[in-house]
Design a protein around this motif. Structure first.
Motif, mmCIF file in Angstrom:
data_model
loop_
_atom_site.group_PDB
_atom_site.id
_atom_site.type_symbol
_atom_site.label_atom_id
_atom_site.label_comp_id
_atom_site.label_asym_id
_atom_site.label_seq_id
_atom_site.Cartn_x
_atom_site.Cartn_y
_atom_site.Cartn_z
ATOM 1 N N ALA A 1 0.858 -1.167 0.071
ATOM 2 C CA ALA A 1 -0.124 0.095 0.002
ATOM 3 C C ALA A 1 0.833 1.264 -0.020
ATOM 4 C CB ALA A 1 -0.927 0.053 1.120
ATOM 5 N N ALA A 2 1.919 1.271 0.677
ATOM 6 C CA ALA A 2 2.679 2.450 0.983
ATOM 7 C C ALA A 2 3.483 2.664 -0.260
ATOM 8 C CB ALA A 2 3.650 2.483 2.098
ATOM 9 N N HIS A 3 3.753 1.721 -1.007
ATOM 10 C CA HIS A 3 4.607 1.862 -2.037
ATOM 11 C C HIS A 3 4.004 2.227 -3.270
ATOM 12 C CE1 HIS A 3 7.843 1.034 -5.365
ATOM 13 N NE2 HIS A 3 6.843 0.460 -5.851
ATOM 14 N N LEU A 4 2.760 1.706 -3.344
ATOM 15 C CA LEU A 4 1.957 2.074 -4.545
ATOM 16 C C LEU A 4 0.993 3.310 -4.308
ATOM 17 C CD1 LEU A 4 0.452 -1.628 -5.469
ATOM 18 C CD2 LEU A 4 2.322 -0.138 -6.759
ATOM 19 N N GLY A 5 0.746 3.711 -3.276
ATOM 20 C CA GLY A 5 -0.097 4.740 -2.929
ATOM 21 C C GLY A 5 -1.541 4.743 -2.782
ATOM 22 N N PRO A 6 -2.260 5.647 -2.450
ATOM 23 C CA PRO A 6 -3.669 5.591 -1.839
ATOM 24 C C PRO A 6 -4.581 5.050 -2.999
ATOM 25 C CG PRO A 6 -3.092 7.780 -2.158
ATOM 26 C CD PRO A 6 -1.957 7.053 -2.187
ATOM 27 N N ASP A 7 -4.261 5.155 -4.496
ATOM 28 C CA ASP A 7 -5.182 4.773 -5.451
ATOM 29 C C ASP A 7 -4.768 3.235 -5.953
ATOM 30 O OD1 ASP A 7 -5.984 7.182 -5.616
ATOM 31 O OD2 ASP A 7 -4.492 8.078 -7.083
ATOM 32 N N ALA A 8 -4.119 2.453 -5.154
ATOM 33 C CA ALA A 8 -3.790 1.416 -5.616
ATOM 34 C C ALA A 8 -4.982 0.361 -5.468
ATOM 35 C CB ALA A 8 -2.519 0.652 -4.677
ATOM 36 N N PHE A 9 -5.203 -0.407 -6.369
ATOM 37 C CA PHE A 9 -6.386 -1.313 -6.085
ATOM 38 C C PHE A 9 -6.232 -2.515 -5.331
ATOM 39 C CE2 PHE A 9 -9.200 -4.737 -7.872
ATOM 40 C CZ PHE A 9 -10.436 -4.030 -7.652
ATOM 41 N N PHE A 10 -5.088 -3.018 -5.359
ATOM 42 C CA PHE A 10 -4.422 -4.069 -4.300
ATOM 43 C C PHE A 10 -3.431 -3.432 -3.354
ATOM 44 C CE2 PHE A 10 -5.481 -6.366 -8.231
ATOM 45 C CZ PHE A 10 -6.455 -7.450 -7.856
ATOM 46 N N PRO A 11 -4.056 -3.346 -2.117
ATOM 47 C CA PRO A 11 -2.961 -2.667 -1.105
ATOM 48 C C PRO A 11 -2.143 -3.563 -0.401
ATOM 49 C CG PRO A 11 -5.318 -2.902 -0.270
ATOM 50 C CD PRO A 11 -5.259 -3.131 -1.704
ATOM 51 N N SER A 12 -2.485 -4.846 -0.764
ATOM 52 C CA SER A 12 -1.588 -6.102 -0.471
ATOM 53 C C SER A 12 -1.792 -7.299 -1.380
ATOM 54 C CB SER A 12 -1.999 -6.501 0.907
ATOM 55 O OG SER A 12 -3.287 -7.239 1.026
ATOM 56 N N ALA A 13 -0.663 -8.133 -1.261
ATOM 57 C CA ALA A 13 -0.811 -9.291 -2.073
ATOM 58 C C ALA A 13 -0.167 -10.538 -1.421
ATOM 59 C CB ALA A 13 0.444 -9.093 -3.541
ATOM 60 N N THR A 14 -0.834 -11.640 -1.650
ATOM 61 C CA THR A 14 -0.397 -12.627 -0.922
ATOM 62 C C THR A 14 -0.089 -13.683 -1.765
ATOM 63 O OG1 THR A 14 -1.864 -12.253 1.118
ATOM 64 C CG2 THR A 14 -1.232 -14.571 0.578
ATOM 65 N N VAL A 15 1.154 -14.462 -1.891
ATOM 66 C CA VAL A 15 1.363 -15.511 -2.647
ATOM 67 C C VAL A 15 1.439 -16.790 -1.960
ATOM 68 C CG1 VAL A 15 3.132 -16.442 -4.442
ATOM 69 C CG2 VAL A 15 2.746 -13.603 -4.286
ATOM 70 N N THR A 16 0.681 -17.836 -2.324
ATOM 71 C CA THR A 16 0.807 -19.009 -1.577
ATOM 72 C C THR A 16 1.523 -20.319 -2.186
ATOM 73 O OG1 THR A 16 -1.157 -18.722 -0.435
ATOM 74 C CG2 THR A 16 -0.434 -20.908 -0.242
ATOM 75 N N PHE A 17 2.448 -20.923 -1.615
ATOM 76 C CA PHE A 17 3.272 -21.754 -2.314
ATOM 77 C C PHE A 17 3.254 -23.287 -1.614
ATOM 78 C CE2 PHE A 17 5.876 -18.511 -0.809
ATOM 79 C CZ PHE A 17 6.946 -19.167 -0.183
ATOM 80 N N ARG A 18 3.993 -24.146 -2.158
ATOM 81 C CA ARG A 18 4.112 -25.558 -1.446
ATOM 82 C C ARG A 18 5.394 -25.750 -1.938
ATOM 83 N NH1 ARG A 18 -0.365 -29.669 -2.022
ATOM 84 N NH2 ARG A 18 -1.394 -28.237 -0.390
ATOM 85 N N ILE A 19 6.358 -26.220 -0.757
ATOM 86 C CA ILE A 19 7.576 -26.533 -0.845
ATOM 87 C C ILE A 19 7.588 -28.293 -0.380
ATOM 88 C CG2 ILE A 19 9.911 -26.607 0.001
ATOM 89 C CD1 ILE A 19 9.399 -23.667 0.428
ATOM 90 N N ALA A 20 8.353 -29.114 -1.300
ATOM 91 C CA ALA A 20 8.296 -30.458 -0.983
ATOM 92 C C ALA A 20 9.852 -30.698 -1.013
ATOM 93 C CB ALA A 20 7.417 -31.435 -2.093
ATOM 94 N N ASP A 21 10.520 -30.359 -1.900
ATOM 95 C CA ASP A 21 12.017 -30.632 -1.954
ATOM 96 C C ASP A 21 12.895 -29.444 -1.012
ATOM 97 O OD1 ASP A 21 14.642 -31.280 -2.626
ATOM 98 O OD2 ASP A 21 14.376 -30.794 -4.735
ATOM 99 N N THR A 22 13.384 -29.958 -0.029
ATOM 100 C CA THR A 22 14.128 -29.081 0.927
ATOM 101 C C THR A 22 15.720 -29.038 0.553
ATOM 102 O OG1 THR A 22 14.431 -30.676 2.665
ATOM 103 C CG2 THR A 22 12.402 -29.390 2.671
ATOM 104 N N ASP A 23 16.124 -29.675 -0.584
ATOM 105 C CA ASP A 23 17.381 -29.750 -0.934
ATOM 106 C C ASP A 23 17.915 -28.606 -1.818
ATOM 107 O OD1 ASP A 23 18.370 -31.859 0.490
ATOM 108 O OD2 ASP A 23 17.713 -33.249 -0.728
ATOM 109 N N ARG A 24 16.900 -27.791 -2.057
ATOM 110 C CA ARG A 24 17.074 -26.582 -3.220
ATOM 111 C C ARG A 24 16.520 -25.093 -2.354
ATOM 112 N NH1 ARG A 24 13.780 -26.240 -8.105
ATOM 113 N NH2 ARG A 24 14.048 -24.171 -7.750
ATOM 114 N N ASN A 25 17.188 -24.118 -2.913
ATOM 115 C CA ASN A 25 16.483 -22.917 -2.529
ATOM 116 C C ASN A 25 15.333 -22.356 -3.431
ATOM 117 O OD1 ASN A 25 18.205 -22.594 -0.304
ATOM 118 N ND2 ASN A 25 19.962 -22.145 -1.838
ATOM 119 N N TYR A 26 14.549 -21.372 -3.032
ATOM 120 C CA TYR A 26 13.341 -20.902 -3.902
ATOM 121 C C TYR A 26 13.300 -19.617 -3.995
ATOM 122 C CZ TYR A 26 11.751 -25.928 -3.414
ATOM 123 O OH TYR A 26 11.595 -27.219 -3.220
#
Length: 269
Positions: free
Chosen positions: A227-252
Motif C-alpha cells: 500500500a505505501a509503495h503504490l499509494g492510495p489509488d492502488a487497487f490491491f493494497p496487499s498481495a499474498t502468494v501461497t506456494f508449496r515446498i516439497a524438496d528441501t534440498d534446494r532454495n526457492y
C-alpha cells in the motif's frame, strides 16, 4: 556464523572445522554420541542425507546418552535462562506455549512436571514446537500413566524429533523474493513482507530483494504490504502468494511483479 545461529548452506556445514561444528551440534543435542555420529558422516551430498544421518544418530542413542541430552533441556513451561545456544533453542521451541499460557494451566503444568520427575527421575521432555500449554499439559498427564521402559522410548523419540528440527534450522534452505514495480521498471524498496505461517517479518532492500531462512517442507505464504509503495489509488493494497515446498534440498525464489492494478508471480531460480 555464530553458535546457535545458522550455517549458510550445506557447503559451510561440510567445511567447518570439527571443533567449531561440534559446539554447534552440542547446542542441537547435548548427547556427545549424537554430535559425533553426525560429524563423522561429513561430507553430506544433500540436506536430506544430513537429516537422515541425524535420525540414525538419534535412534542409536543409549538411555545414558539420552539422559545426557536431557541435561540441557529446561522444564516445560519454564523459560530457559541465559544466553547459551541451548537456551535460545528452548525459548524458540516453547514460544507458542508461552504465548498461550494462563495462570491456572501454568500452575497445573508445574504440578504435572513435579509428579513426572518424582515417578521417572528426569525432566518431562516433549517436542513443544507449535503446541499450546494446554496441549503439553494433557500430554504430560497422559504420559504419567506410562511404565518406565515405555516412557524411556517416548523420551528418546522426543529428543530425536527436537534434534532433527534444530538441525534443520541450523542448516536452513532459503526462500527469496524480488519485488519489481513494472510501471517504473525499478525495484520496490522498503516493502514489508511477512513469511507465513512462521510470521517472520522483513523489508525489501535497495534492490527490492529479501531472503528468509526456512527449515521444513510445507505450505507457505508471502504477504506483501504494498500500500505505501503504490499509494492510495492502488487497487490491491496487499498481495499474498501461497506456494508449496516439497524438496528441501534446494532454495526457492518467488518474485512479485507489481503494478497499481495487478500483480504477477512465478517460481524463479
Amino acid at each position: 556464523m555464530t553458535t546457535g545461529g545458522y550455517v549458510d548452506g550445506l557447503g559451510e556445514f561440510n567445511s567447518l572445522p570439527a571443533e567449531r561444528l561440534t559446539r554447534e551440534l552440542t547446542a542441537v543435542c547435548a548427547a556427545p554420541a549424537w554430535g559425533a555420529a553426525v560429524l563423522a558422516g561429513r561430507p553430506y551430498a544433500s540436506r536430506t542425507d544430513l537429516l537422515a544421518a541425524a535420525d540414525a544418530a538419534s535412534a542409536a542413542l543409549t538411555w545414558d546418552d539420552v539422559l545426557q541430552g536431557l541435561s540441557a533441556h529446561p522444564r516445560i513451561g519454564e523459560r530457559a535462562q541465559g544466553d547459551t545456544a541451548e537456551a535460545a533453542w528452548s525459548r524458540r521451541e516453547q514460544s507458542t506455549a508461552a504465548q498461550t499460557a494462563d495462570d491456572v494451566t501454568r500452575a497445573e503444568l508445574v504440578a504435572a512436571n513435579r509428579a513426572y520427575e518424582e515417578k521417572f527421575g528426569h525432566v518431562f521432555l516433549i517436542f513443544a514446537s507449535g503446541r499450546s500449554q494446554a496441549e503439553i499439559l494433557a500430554a504430560a498427564r497422559e504420559r504419567l500413566s506410562s511404565d518406565p521402559a515405555a516412557e524411556q522410548r517416548v523420551v528418546a523419540g522426543e529428543l530425536g524429533k527436537i534434534a532433527r528440527l534444530r538441525l534443520a534450522r541450523l542448516v536452513p534452505f532459503h526462500v527469496s523474493t524480488h519485488v519489481l514495480d513494472t510501471v517504473t521498471g525499478a525495484p520496490a524498496t522498503g516493502v514489508p513482507v511477512t513469511l507465513q505461517p512462521s510470521g517472520a517479518p522483513g523489508v525489501t532492500d535497495g534492490d527490492g530483494r529479501l531472503r528468509f531462512d526456512v527449515a521444513e517442507a510445507g505450505d507457505y505464504r508471502l504477504e506483501f504490504d504494498v500500500a505505501a509503495h503504490l499509494g492510495p489509488d492502488a487497487f490491491f493494497p496487499s498481495a499474498t502468494v501461497t506456494f508449496r515446498i516439497a524438496d528441501t534440498d534446494r532454495n526457492y525464489h518467488v518474485p512479485l511483479l507489481l503494478s497499481r492494478f495487478g500483480y504477477t508471480t512465478y517460481r524463479g531460480s
